[in-house]
Design an enzyme around this catalytic site. Sequence first.
Site, PDB file in Angstrom:
ATOM      1  N   SER A 203       0.807  -1.205  -0.089  1.00 31.71           N
ATOM      2  CA  SER A 203       0.055   0.105   0.169  1.00 31.71           C
ATOM      3  C   SER A 203       0.955   1.081   0.028  1.00 31.71           C
ATOM      4  O   SER A 203       2.082   1.165   0.621  1.00 31.71           O
ATOM      5  CB  SER A 203      -1.029  -0.043   1.392  1.00 31.71           C
ATOM      6  OG  SER A 203      -1.936   0.589   1.297  1.00 31.71           O
TER       7      SER A 203
ATOM      8  N   TYR B 232      -8.294  13.975   1.741  1.00 33.03           N
ATOM      9  CA  TYR B 232      -7.651  14.841   1.148  1.00 33.03           C
ATOM     10  C   TYR B 232      -8.518  15.552  -0.104  1.00 33.03           C
ATOM     11  O   TYR B 232      -9.779  15.380   0.156  1.00 33.03           O
ATOM     12  CB  TYR B 232      -6.346  14.218   0.243  1.00 33.03           C
ATOM     13  CG  TYR B 232      -5.361  13.672   1.335  1.00 33.03           C
ATOM     14  CD1 TYR B 232      -4.874  14.446   2.436  1.00 33.03           C
ATOM     15  CD2 TYR B 232      -5.144  12.279   1.689  1.00 33.03           C
ATOM     16  CE1 TYR B 232      -4.014  13.791   3.284  1.00 33.03           C
ATOM     17  CE2 TYR B 232      -4.282  11.722   2.671  1.00 33.03           C
ATOM     18  CZ  TYR B 232      -3.764  12.756   3.596  1.00 33.03           C
ATOM     19  OH  TYR B 232      -3.051  12.042   4.632  1.00 33.03           O
TER      20      TYR B 232
END
Length: 366
Positions: A23, A183
Amino acid sequence: MSSALFSPLSIGSLALANRIVVSPMCQYSADDGCANDWHLMHLGMLANSGAALVVVEATHVERHGRITHGCLGLYSDENEAALARVMASVRRAGSAKFGIQLAHSGRKGSAQRPWEGPVALKNGGDPWETIAASPVAFGKDWHTPREATEDDMERVRNAFVSATKRALRIGFDEIELHLAHGYLAHNFISPVSNQRTDQYGGSFENRMRFPLSIVRAVRAVVPKSVPLGARITGSDWRADGLTPDDAVAIAKALKAEGIEFLCVSSGGITADTRNPAEPGYNVPIAARVRKEVGLPTRTVGLILKPEQAEAIVAQGQADQVSLARAFLDNPHWGWHAAKALDADVPRPPQYARVSPKLWAPAAAKG
Ligand SMILES: Cc1cc2nc3c(=O)[nH]c(=O)nc-3n(C[C@H](O)[C@H](O)[C@H](O)COP(=O)(O)O)c2cc1C
């Protein structure tokens, strides 16, 4: 019986040897967005981790779209040259394929590195003005962002396109857009953070408008030979936030724009929300998205054990498992998983003597 986790997978023309993904993990160690020897070491190590695919950390499309002063970027020629050098070396070191995650921090930017305290940069720390869907801070001790204007959106969209072209020139095997974790893109999508009353706020369609425009612009420059995907949020883990139903709708909208794979993550929309602590907490959401949307889907979040990862893939809950902290803890996680599941992974010849075939006490001498 052969392992599902170690079976091959193709995403478009990208052939992957197994279903294990490292990841993306910010290292907060770049110099004005430029990768350096830390990244060489970190990514070189992961190139030999047994994961078929390593996704390079959130790489920011503009300088003021970084999270911290240490975040990686692809907003300058210097950034591109530095990352190209690192990627050429790490590819020689190991057999993994490499993706990159492109991101804009939005209101979670202008922050200290986590080990300096997970809050906004203070005066003296060279803070910058952040942008977001609405002028609402991520939490206490965070900057209040400026509401993004149409000009900001156009600049950010162009920056995504420019960073994508740089990533393609470097030769990444896949590109992932970061639409999660609070984000900028997720900040627009979530009703928790988007309080706009114009065409970018309110309805689901309006909240998706700006993120989808980024996807469309990036899609136009990515050739079919490089899979383009997105990390999405499966849940905001709040009553007033995005739900798994929304995750399905987001994924369908992305598919319609030509997104080819998904990674289902969750959380991070405000400083005070917490993800569940159970192993594989995103797996049921990923399974739903995979079934209802029909794109190759990876899942992430507290996947720790080889048998757990094997079951997720074998039961068709996800096509790939993405692991973060397990690989920091054990950079050869994939090698050990292969041993546990009676499968195999490529090892560099220098390390061949730990392969189960050669690792007999007699062979270990000398
Ligand atoms: C050190 C660190 C840095 C991370 N940076 C990113 C990042 O750049 N992009 C991202 O989408 N997620 C990032 N994450 C989240 C992980 O990719 C992953 O989704 C999360 O840690 C849950 O997986 P895990 O339980 O296997 O660690 C980061 C996690 C850690 C521990």
